[in-house]
Design a protein around this motif. Structure first.
Motif, PDB file in Angstrom:
ATOM      1  N   LYS A  94      67.493  48.153  89.248  1.00 34.51           N
ATOM      2  CA  LYS A  94      67.908  47.065  88.363  1.00 34.51           C
ATOM      3  C   LYS A  94      69.422  47.058  88.125  1.00 34.51           C
ATOM      4  O   LYS A  94      69.973  46.092  87.615  1.00 34.51           O
ATOM      5  N   GLY A  95      70.123  48.154  88.514  1.00 33.85           N
ATOM      6  CA  GLY A  95      71.554  48.250  88.282  1.00 33.85           C
ATOM      7  C   GLY A  95      72.416  47.638  89.361  1.00 33.85           C
ATOM      8  O   GLY A  95      73.642  47.758  89.327  1.00 33.85           O
ATOM      9  N   VAL A  96      71.796  46.947  90.316  1.00 34.51           N
ATOM     10  CA  VAL A  96      72.558  46.318  91.385  1.00 34.51           C
ATOM     11  C   VAL A  96      73.527  45.292  90.800  1.00 34.51           C
ATOM     12  O   VAL A  96      73.256  44.665  89.777  1.00 34.51           O
ATOM     13  N   MET A  97      74.680  45.126  91.450  1.00 37.96           N
ATOM     14  CA  MET A  97      75.719  44.223  90.938  1.00 37.96           C
ATOM     15  C   MET A  97      75.427  42.784  91.346  1.00 37.96           C
ATOM     16  O   MET A  97      75.214  42.493  92.528  1.00 37.96           O
ATOM     17  N   THR A  98      75.418  41.884  90.361  1.00 39.95           N
ATOM     18  CA  THR A  98      75.283  40.452  90.632  1.00 39.95           C
ATOM     19  C   THR A  98      76.334  39.700  89.830  1.00 39.95           C
ATOM     20  O   THR A  98      76.882  40.222  88.852  1.00 39.95           O
ATOM     21  N   GLY A  99      76.567  38.443  90.229  1.00 43.72           N
ATOM     22  CA  GLY A  99      77.590  37.636  89.582  1.00 43.72           C
ATOM     23  C   GLY A  99      77.012  36.553  88.699  1.00 43.72           C
ATOM     24  O   GLY A  99      75.791  36.380  88.604  1.00 43.72           O
ATOM     25  N   PRO A 100      77.864  35.759  88.048  1.00 40.86           N
ATOM     26  CA  PRO A 100      77.406  34.728  87.103  1.00 40.86           C
ATOM     27  C   PRO A 100      76.644  33.574  87.741  1.00 40.86           C
ATOM     28  O   PRO A 100      75.958  32.829  87.041  1.00 40.86           O
ATOM     29  N   PHE A 101      76.753  33.426  89.064  1.00 37.24           N
ATOM     30  CA  PHE A 101      76.031  32.350  89.736  1.00 37.24           C
ATOM     31  C   PHE A 101      74.833  32.880  90.524  1.00 37.24           C
ATOM     32  O   PHE A 101      74.352  32.238  91.451  1.00 37.24           O
ATOM     33  N   GLN A 102      74.386  34.062  90.149  1.00 35.35           N
ATOM     34  CA  GLN A 102      73.180  34.662  90.719  1.00 35.35           C
ATOM     35  C   GLN A 102      72.187  34.942  89.597  1.00 35.35           C
ATOM     36  O   GLN A 102      72.573  35.374  88.506  1.00 35.35           O
ATOM     37  N   LEU A 103      70.917  34.712  89.863  1.00 40.56           N
ATOM     38  CA  LEU A 103      69.849  35.000  88.908  1.00 40.56           C
ATOM     39  C   LEU A 103      69.194  36.321  89.300  1.00 40.56           C
ATOM     40  O   LEU A 103      68.721  36.476  90.428  1.00 40.56           O
ATOM     41  N   HIS A 104      69.165  37.269  88.362  1.00 40.37           N
ATOM     42  CA  HIS A 104      68.565  38.579  88.619  1.00 40.37           C
ATOM     43  C   HIS A 104      67.347  38.763  87.714  1.00 40.37           C
ATOM     44  O   HIS A 104      67.475  38.817  86.486  1.00 40.37           O
ATOM     45  N   ILE A 105      66.180  38.866  88.332  1.00 43.28           N
ATOM     46  CA  ILE A 105      64.930  39.135  87.625  1.00 43.28           C
ATOM     47  C   ILE A 105      64.448  40.523  88.030  1.00 43.28           C
ATOM     48  O   ILE A 105      64.342  40.821  89.220  1.00 43.28           O
ATOM     49  N   SER A 106      64.172  41.363  87.043  1.00 43.96           N
ATOM     50  CA  SER A 106      63.771  42.738  87.334  1.00 43.96           C
ATOM     51  C   SER A 106      62.330  42.980  86.910  1.00 43.96           C
ATOM     52  O   SER A 106      61.984  42.806  85.734  1.00 43.96           O
ATOM     53  N   TYR A 107      61.496  43.376  87.884  1.00 48.50           N
ATOM     54  CA  TYR A 107      60.144  43.844  87.556  1.00 48.50           C
ATOM     55  C   TYR A 107      60.269  45.336  87.281  1.00 48.50           C
ATOM     56  O   TYR A 107      60.482  46.140  88.192  1.00 48.50           O
ATOM     57  N   CYS A 108      60.166  45.707  86.010  1.00 52.24           N
ATOM     58  CA  CYS A 108      60.434  47.078  85.591  1.00 52.24           C
ATOM     59  C   CYS A 108      59.122  47.861  85.476  1.00 52.24           C
ATOM     60  O   CYS A 108      58.297  47.597  84.595  1.00 52.24           O
ATOM     61  N   HIS A 109      58.939  48.830  86.360  1.00 49.13           N
ATOM     62  CA  HIS A 109      57.773  49.711  86.287  1.00 49.13           C
ATOM     63  C   HIS A 109      57.915  50.667  85.114  1.00 49.13           C
ATOM     64  O   HIS A 109      56.919  51.101  84.544  1.00 49.13           O
ATOM     65  N   SER A 110      59.146  50.985  84.760  1.00 51.63           N
ATOM     66  CA  SER A 110      59.497  51.746  83.559  1.00 51.63           C
ATOM     67  C   SER A 110      60.977  52.107  83.634  1.00 51.63           C
ATOM     68  O   SER A 110      61.506  52.339  84.717  1.00 51.63           O
ATOM     69  N   PRO A 111      61.658  52.161  82.495  1.00 51.87           N
ATOM     70  CA  PRO A 111      62.945  52.863  82.497  1.00 51.87           C
ATOM     71  C   PRO A 111      62.707  54.304  82.962  1.00 51.87           C
ATOM     72  O   PRO A 111      61.610  54.838  82.819  1.00 51.87           O
ATOM     73  N   MET A 112      63.735  54.937  83.488  1.00 49.98           N
ATOM     74  CA  MET A 112      63.580  56.277  84.062  1.00 49.98           C
ATOM     75  C   MET A 112      62.945  57.241  83.063  1.00 49.98           C
ATOM     76  O   MET A 112      63.580  57.636  82.078  1.00 49.98           O
ATOM     77  N   ARG A 113      61.719  57.646  83.332  1.00 51.84           N
ATOM     78  CA  ARG A 113      60.985  58.453  82.358  1.00 51.84           C
ATOM     79  C   ARG A 113      61.622  59.822  82.169  1.00 51.84           C
ATOM     80  O   ARG A 113      61.660  60.345  81.057  1.00 51.84           O
TER      81      ARG A 113
END
Length: 363
Positions: A94-113
């Motif tokens: 989820k920490g990948v770099m994206t810009g203001p004209f990109q939509l980033h949707i993250s399917y989170c299995h969990s924050p790092m346990r």
């Protein structure tokens, strides 16, 4: 975008379903060590763009030891050409770099346990002491800081369970929509003829609590079948009585048969979701489960199984005694499990992404 491709599990099933929705998607990950069969099943033989972590010494076997470099590696992936980025993340994707004209949707299995709610149990379980403990504590402190900062790069979070939704809110202070992961329920058909044994399946590692299950059945003398392999196997065999059978690795067909004919599936881990119990229910098999974690989203007390309160021999044994006084409708259990099907997941995720994309385009 996925954390890494090393073995096929629940997170990789999510990736496979996302590929059904977006067949032209390109894939990125820290490392890709899939064999040909895994790549065909999960990625339909698509190529994965990876990071420098894959080329470091002994990476195939020890890449997790390069944890301190994961944030740097993820941030070096260039995704500028994509309008829509979907990350499947239980570590750093989820920490990948994206810009203001990109939509980033993250399917989170969990924050790092191991960096958050499992931090202290992780240190205890692996007996980390002295200088190693201080070094690991410092590294995980830095990882937590980066984890929170990078969570702000995500436009929308999807959580796989209520538990994960709460973690996202607690650690990231972000809201998440719950969409349960896909379960191939059609592979596990209803069986009404049950045999006189209980069944559990798992990697044989401490946090799965297979040791506690084995000790319980060694005490009560009831028949237990254990499928799975791992570092605890040899030790578990020393604890078991003759009523406990270890099968090591079993293929898919045998796994289905074992689940179908068991009196109940026993599940003692504290998991983010828990796919195996849903697969057992798809067979019409009731589940006896530790009553905390993602299982609370999938098991209906008294209808599809029952909970036990503590991860102890005594608590599980009481639940088994209660279970043997109850009756269950195997057809009702199987019907209920279909709510978690692969088709349902793809419809829900597809609709979620489509709506967010339309809103994003209008901005």
């Amino acid at each position: 975008m996925h954390d890494w491709f090393t073995e096929k599990g629940g997170a990789e099933n999510v990736v496979s379903s996302l590929l059904e929705i977006f067949p032209d998607a390109e894939f990125f990950a820290l490392v890709d060590f899939f064999d040909d069969e895994q790549r065909k099943k999960v990625l339909k033989n698509k190529k994965v763009t990876t990071t420098f972590i894959e080329r470091l010494p002994f990476a195939k076997r020890l890449f997790r030891y390069y944890l301190v470099l994961f944030p740097l590696a993820i941030e070096r992936l260039d995704l500028r050409k994509f309008d829509l980025v979907i990350s499947s993340s239980y570590a750093v994707a989820k920490g990948v770099m994206t810009g203001p004209f990109q939509l980033h949707i993250s399917y989170c299995h969990s924050p790092m346990r191991y960096a958050w709610d499992m931090y202290f149990p992780y240190l205890e379980e692996h007996e980390v002491r002295g200088f190693r403990e201080k070094l690991l504590s410092y590294v995980l402190h830095k990882i937590r800081v980066w984890d929170v900062v990078s969570s702000n790069r995500v436009d929308h979070f999807i959580a796989n369970s209520t538990l994960v939704q709460r973690r996202i809110e607690k650690y990231y202070r972000r809201r998440a929509t719950i969409i349960h992961p896909p379960v191939d329920t059609e592979r596990f058909s209803l069986c009404r003829e049950k045999e006189d044994y209980y069944f559990t399946a798992s990697r044989l590692v401490p946090y799965k609590k297979i040791k506690m299950i084995v000790q319980t059945f060694a005490k009560n003398g009831k028949r237990l079948v254990v499928a799975g392999k791992g570092p605890q196997l040899k030790h578990l065999k020393t604890l078991a009585a003759g009523n406990v059978v270890f099968l090591d690795y079993v293929d898919d067909a045998h796994m289905v048969e074992l689940m179908q004919r068991a009196r109940a599936f026993v599940f003692a881990a504290y998991e983010d979701f828990g796919i195996l119990p849903v697969e057992a229910m798809a067979c019409g098999t009731p589940v006896i489960a530790y009553g905390k974690g993602g299982i609370c989203d999938t098991l209906v007390e008294g209808k599809t199984g029952l909970f036990f309160d503590d991860q102890t021999v005594e608590s599980l044994d009481r639940a088994i005694e209660k279970f043997e006084t109850m009756e269950f409708d195997y057809e009702e259990i199987s019907r209920y499990a279909s709510k978690f099907s692969k088709e349902r997941f793809e419809a829900e995720v597809g609709s979620f992404i489509e709506k967010r994309w339309e809103l994003f385009r209008r901005q």
